[in-house]
Motif scaffolding. Structure first.
Motif, PDB file in Angstrom:
ATOM      1  N   SER A 366      -0.479   5.284 -49.362  1.00 47.37           N
ATOM      2  CA  SER A 366      -1.625   6.508 -49.507  1.00 47.37           C
ATOM      3  C   SER A 366      -3.031   5.977 -49.177  1.00 47.37           C
ATOM      4  N   LEU A 367      -3.796   7.173 -48.670  1.00 46.09           N
ATOM      5  CA  LEU A 367      -5.280   6.925 -48.563  1.00 46.09           C
ATOM      6  C   LEU A 367      -5.568   7.109 -50.167  1.00 46.09           C
ATOM      7  N   THR A 368      -6.878   6.549 -50.153  1.00 49.10           N
ATOM      8  CA  THR A 368      -7.439   6.365 -51.461  1.00 49.10           C
ATOM      9  C   THR A 368      -7.568   7.498 -52.035  1.00 49.10           C
ATOM     10  N   THR A 369      -7.895   8.524 -51.467  1.00 49.16           N
ATOM     11  CA  THR A 369      -8.195  10.027 -52.239  1.00 49.16           C
ATOM     12  C   THR A 369      -6.804  10.968 -52.302  1.00 49.16           C
ATOM     13  N   VAL A 370      -5.758  10.235 -51.974  1.00 50.91           N
ATOM     14  CA  VAL A 370      -4.461  10.629 -52.298  1.00 50.91           C
ATOM     15  C   VAL A 370      -4.237  10.285 -53.836  1.00 50.91           C
ATOM     16  N   GLU A 371      -3.930  11.532 -54.493  1.00 49.34           N
ATOM     17  CA  GLU A 371      -3.396  11.259 -55.982  1.00 49.34           C
ATOM     18  C   GLU A 371      -2.409  10.547 -56.167  1.00 49.34           C
ATOM     19  N   GLU A 372      -1.205  10.869 -55.296  1.00 43.94           N
ATOM     20  CA  GLU A 372       0.226  10.338 -55.631  1.00 43.94           C
ATOM     21  C   GLU A 372       0.976  10.323 -54.529  1.00 43.94           C
ATOM     22  N   LEU A 373       1.447   9.366 -53.911  1.00 39.91           N
ATOM     23  CA  LEU A 373       2.568   9.408 -53.204  1.00 39.91           C
ATOM     24  C   LEU A 373       3.764   8.844 -53.296  1.00 39.91           C
ATOM     25  N   ALA A 374       4.937   9.601 -52.981  1.00 44.81           N
ATOM     26  CA  ALA A 374       6.195   9.132 -53.534  1.00 44.81           C
ATOM     27  C   ALA A 374       7.310   9.435 -52.417  1.00 44.81           C
ATOM     28  N   VAL A 375       8.529   8.802 -52.564  1.00 45.34           N
ATOM     29  CA  VAL A 375       9.716   9.329 -51.765  1.00 45.34           C
ATOM     30  C   VAL A 375      10.623   9.890 -52.778  1.00 45.34           C
ATOM     31  N   VAL A 376      11.016  11.078 -52.839  1.00 42.97           N
ATOM     32  CA  VAL A 376      11.762  11.744 -54.042  1.00 42.97           C
ATOM     33  C   VAL A 376      13.051  12.218 -53.334  1.00 42.97           C
ATOM     34  N   ASP A 377      14.015  12.321 -54.481  1.00 40.65           N
ATOM     35  CA  ASP A 377      15.345  13.007 -54.535  1.00 40.65           C
ATOM     36  C   ASP A 377      14.925  14.479 -54.180  1.00 40.65           C
ATOM     37  N   PRO A 378      15.105  15.115 -53.058  1.00 42.05           N
ATOM     38  CA  PRO A 378      14.776  16.500 -52.989  1.00 42.05           C
ATOM     39  C   PRO A 378      15.082  17.562 -53.959  1.00 42.05           C
ATOM     40  N   SER A 379      16.408  17.130 -54.444  1.00 42.77           N
ATOM     41  CA  SER A 379      17.251  18.302 -55.098  1.00 42.77           C
ATOM     42  C   SER A 379      16.504  17.931 -56.627  1.00 42.77           C
ATOM     43  N   ALA A 380      16.545  16.640 -57.139  1.00 49.34           N
ATOM     44  CA  ALA A 380      15.861  16.548 -58.505  1.00 49.34           C
ATOM     45  C   ALA A 380      14.316  16.269 -58.607  1.00 49.34           C
ATOM     46  N   LEU A 381      13.761  16.078 -57.278  1.00 52.89           N
ATOM     47  CA  LEU A 381      12.333  15.881 -57.223  1.00 52.89           C
ATOM     48  C   LEU A 381      11.996  14.470 -58.224  1.00 52.89           C
ATOM     49  N   ALA A 382      12.960  13.581 -58.259  1.00 46.42           N
ATOM     50  CA  ALA A 382      12.564  12.267 -58.565  1.00 46.42           C
ATOM     51  C   ALA A 382      12.391  11.293 -57.734  1.00 46.42           C
ATOM     52  N   PRO A 383      11.466  10.325 -58.114  1.00 46.93           N
ATOM     53  CA  PRO A 383      11.424   9.313 -57.008  1.00 46.93           C
ATOM     54  C   PRO A 383      12.544   8.467 -56.845  1.00 46.93           C
ATOM     55  N   ILE A 384      12.825   7.808 -55.794  1.00 43.38           N
ATOM     56  CA  ILE A 384      13.938   7.169 -55.381  1.00 43.38           C
ATOM     57  C   ILE A 384      13.589   5.713 -55.536  1.00 43.38           C
ATOM     58  N   PRO A 385      14.620   4.782 -55.663  1.00 43.78           N
ATOM     59  CA  PRO A 385      14.493   3.419 -55.645  1.00 43.78           C
ATOM     60  C   PRO A 385      13.525   2.841 -54.532  1.00 43.78           C
ATOM     61  N   GLN A 386      12.569   1.909 -54.765  1.00 44.27           N
ATOM     62  CA  GLN A 386      12.006   1.154 -53.846  1.00 44.27           C
ATOM     63  C   GLN A 386      12.647   0.243 -53.162  1.00 44.27           C
TER      64      GLN A 386
END
Length: 550
Positions: A366-386
């Motif tokens: 993410s750019l410095t000014t993006v608060e948070e970047l994630a890759v999520v499970d779209p059904s649960a909106l929970a981050p997936i494993p890295q």
């Protein structure tokens, strides 16, 4: 918070003009005019505009619009190429507290008319080159905006009933005490997305978001007082990824460009010592495939940021050989342009060339000014494993995500949900924090139960010596459900290729089920920013008779 009432850190320590100001991009220009007013801010052919002159002109424009009744949160649209007046509009309109609506110059009259009606534009600033198009647009509008015309070299007749841009500036006060926004969350820009179906959606930016996005881009792309930025990216696209503001924040120089032509780009790079430019992958392809007579050598390394589809290793290698250092970015209209960048790290020095190009083609961190970047499970909106294998949807949140879509609460709720902006892009998340797109959700090809990434197939196709551009979509198949269908635009002066040769080449580099079963040759449809219009290709592929059973 209520619990802090009476606390010594909250009592008697109030916001006032001495210690708080709403974040707004015009403040960059006010500072630049004081700090280095004599420095050149904008170059347009033989014309030079200093920072002091730019501030003067922007204050005049803001003042003149105010005198003509344009006020807070009223929309000022502009239809123009990358000219100084586009830069001026990005400062003058926010100074007034009004909302700027940069219009896509390659859209049809009906779509532009929709945008003007939907955004309720009170003013339309238009370059004379677009006079015939504007005439068609106005014929579709019941309420006519105030027309302001910018002269254009070698253009046709003037637009009827329009005031000249310079005449409007003469009405304004160069000492205008511009009000700016009442609050930094106030709306600043209205940018319409080029939707594939239905009416475009209008993404709304805030003053705070634009200010921070400009600084995030400046930090990520390394612009400073010595930087010279060439406008190869349309300023109507995400407000030029916020670079009209970023370059002024850094105090650098912007070089205008009416039309993207490789010969002119090479000449301007050499003539003005250009250090930075941005563009879609089609720009890189144009530069790489430019005829030798159009190329002009230059001594400096030019930093080139590109969004859209990841650059292929072939393109990256060719760009580096010509003196360009490429950074791959990722974002959307909804994220003020770039939200991530493939930032090189020290460990890359130990990689092979192929491994380094593979890392460069990732969407990155993410750019410095993006608060948070994630890759999520779209059904649960929970981050997936890295783990670099599990597929999820890219999500972002922070100040540089749009406020929402104008007059479209349903679309806003679908896109901004669960505290995230959901991109619709499917990706894996690597252990080093970098995200890597595998496909748009709608571009994954499911063949016989196997997922095929169209991007993977496109990467292989682009390595063929005859291929200039490649796009892969799903084609119906009675046996497998879907199979890859490849659309190829060949190099004009290349060796040429047959369908059999392309298929044989793919079989050398791909698993058999990933090899395209259909090859279509010809020019690829593109958006105004040079992105390949896959929705058009999907329609064409759907129209092809389903492949017979093998």
């Amino acid at each position: 918070m209520a619990g802090n009432t009476g606390h010594p850190f909250e009592t008697g320590l109030d916001k006032n003009r001495a210690n708080f100001a709403a974040l707004t991009p015009p403040s960059f220009l006010a500072r630049a005019a004081v700090s280095f007013g004599a420095s050149v801010a904008v170059i347009d052919d033989e014309r030079r505009i200093t920072y002091a002159e730019l501030y003067d002109r922007c204050r005049r424009l803001a003042s003149a619009l105010a005198r003509r009744g344009i006020g807070r949160l009223e929309t000022v649209a502009i239809l123009a190429p990358n000219i100084p007046e586009m830069i001026e509009a990005h400062f003058a309109v926010p100074m007034l507290g009004a909302v700027l609506n940069p219009l896509n110059t390659r859209l049809d009259a009906a779509t532009l008319a929709f945008s003007l009606r939907h955004g309720e534009a009170k003013v339309l600033i238009v370059d004379r080159d677009f006079a015939p198009l504007v005439a068609q647009v106005l014929a579709l509008l019941d309420e006519q905006p105030l027309l302001v015309e910018v002269p254009a070299p070698a253009a046709g007749p003037a637009i009827l009933e329009a005031i000249g841009y310079e005449d409007l500036l003469h009405e304004g006060d160069p000492s205008y005490d511009w009000p700016g926004p009442d609050d930094e969350w106030q709306s600043l820009c209205l940018l319409y997305t080029s939707g594939t179906t239905g009416d475009p959606k209008g993404a709304v930016y805030s003053h705070r978001g634009a200010y921070l996005q400009a600084l995030g881009n400046a930090v990520t792309f390394g612009v400073n007082r010595e930087s010279v930025y060439l406008w190869t990216l349309p300023m109507f696209h995400c407000s030029g990824w916020s670079y009209p503001w970023a370059m002024v924040a850094a105090g650098g120089t912007q070089v205008c460009l009416r039309k993207v032509e490789p010969a002119r780009i090479f000449r301007l790079i050499a003539e003005h010592g250009v250090t930075h430019l941005c563009g879609a992958p089609i720009l890189l392809s144009m530069l790489v495939h430019a005829p030798a007579q159009d190329r002009v050598p230059f001594p400096q390394t030019v930093r080139c940021a590109t969004g859209g589809a990841a650059p292929t290793s072939t393109i990256l290698r060719a760009m580096e050989s010509m003196g360009f250092s490429v950074t791959h970015l990722y974002g959307a209209t909804e994220t003020y342009g770039p939200g991530t960048a493939s930032v090189a790290v020290d460990a890359w020095a130990d990689l092979t060339e192929a491994e380094r190009y593979e890392r460069m083609a990732r969407q990155g961190v993410s750019l410095t000014t993006v608060e948070e970047l994630a890759v999520v499970d779209p059904s649960a909106l929970a981050p997936i494993p890295q783990d670099g294998r599990t597929i999820g949807e890219i999500a972002m949140r922070g100040n540089t995500v749009m406020k929402g879509y104008l007059k479209n609460p349903d679309a806003t709720a679908r896109t901004l949900t669960g505290g995230w902006y959901l991109s619709g892009d499917l990706a894996v998340w690597h252990p080093d924090g970098a995200v890597e797109i595998k496909d748009r959700a709608k571009d994954i090809i499911i063949s016989g139960g196997e997922n095929i990434s169209s991007l993977e197939v496109e990467e292989v196709l682009s390595r063929h010596p005859a291929v200039m551009l490649a796009a892969v979509v799903a084609r119906p198949d009675v046996t497998w459900g879907e199979t890859p269908c490849a659309f190829l635009e060949l190099k004009p002066s290349g060796p040429g290729a047959t369908e059999a040769e392309i298929v044989a080449f793919c079989r050398e580099h791909l698993a058999r089920f990933k090899v395209p079963r259909t090859i279509v040759f010809g020019p690829l449809p593109k958006t105004a920013t040079g992105k390949i219009q896959k929705f058009v290709l999907r329609e064409q592929a759907q129209a092809i008779e389903p492949a017979a059973k093998a």
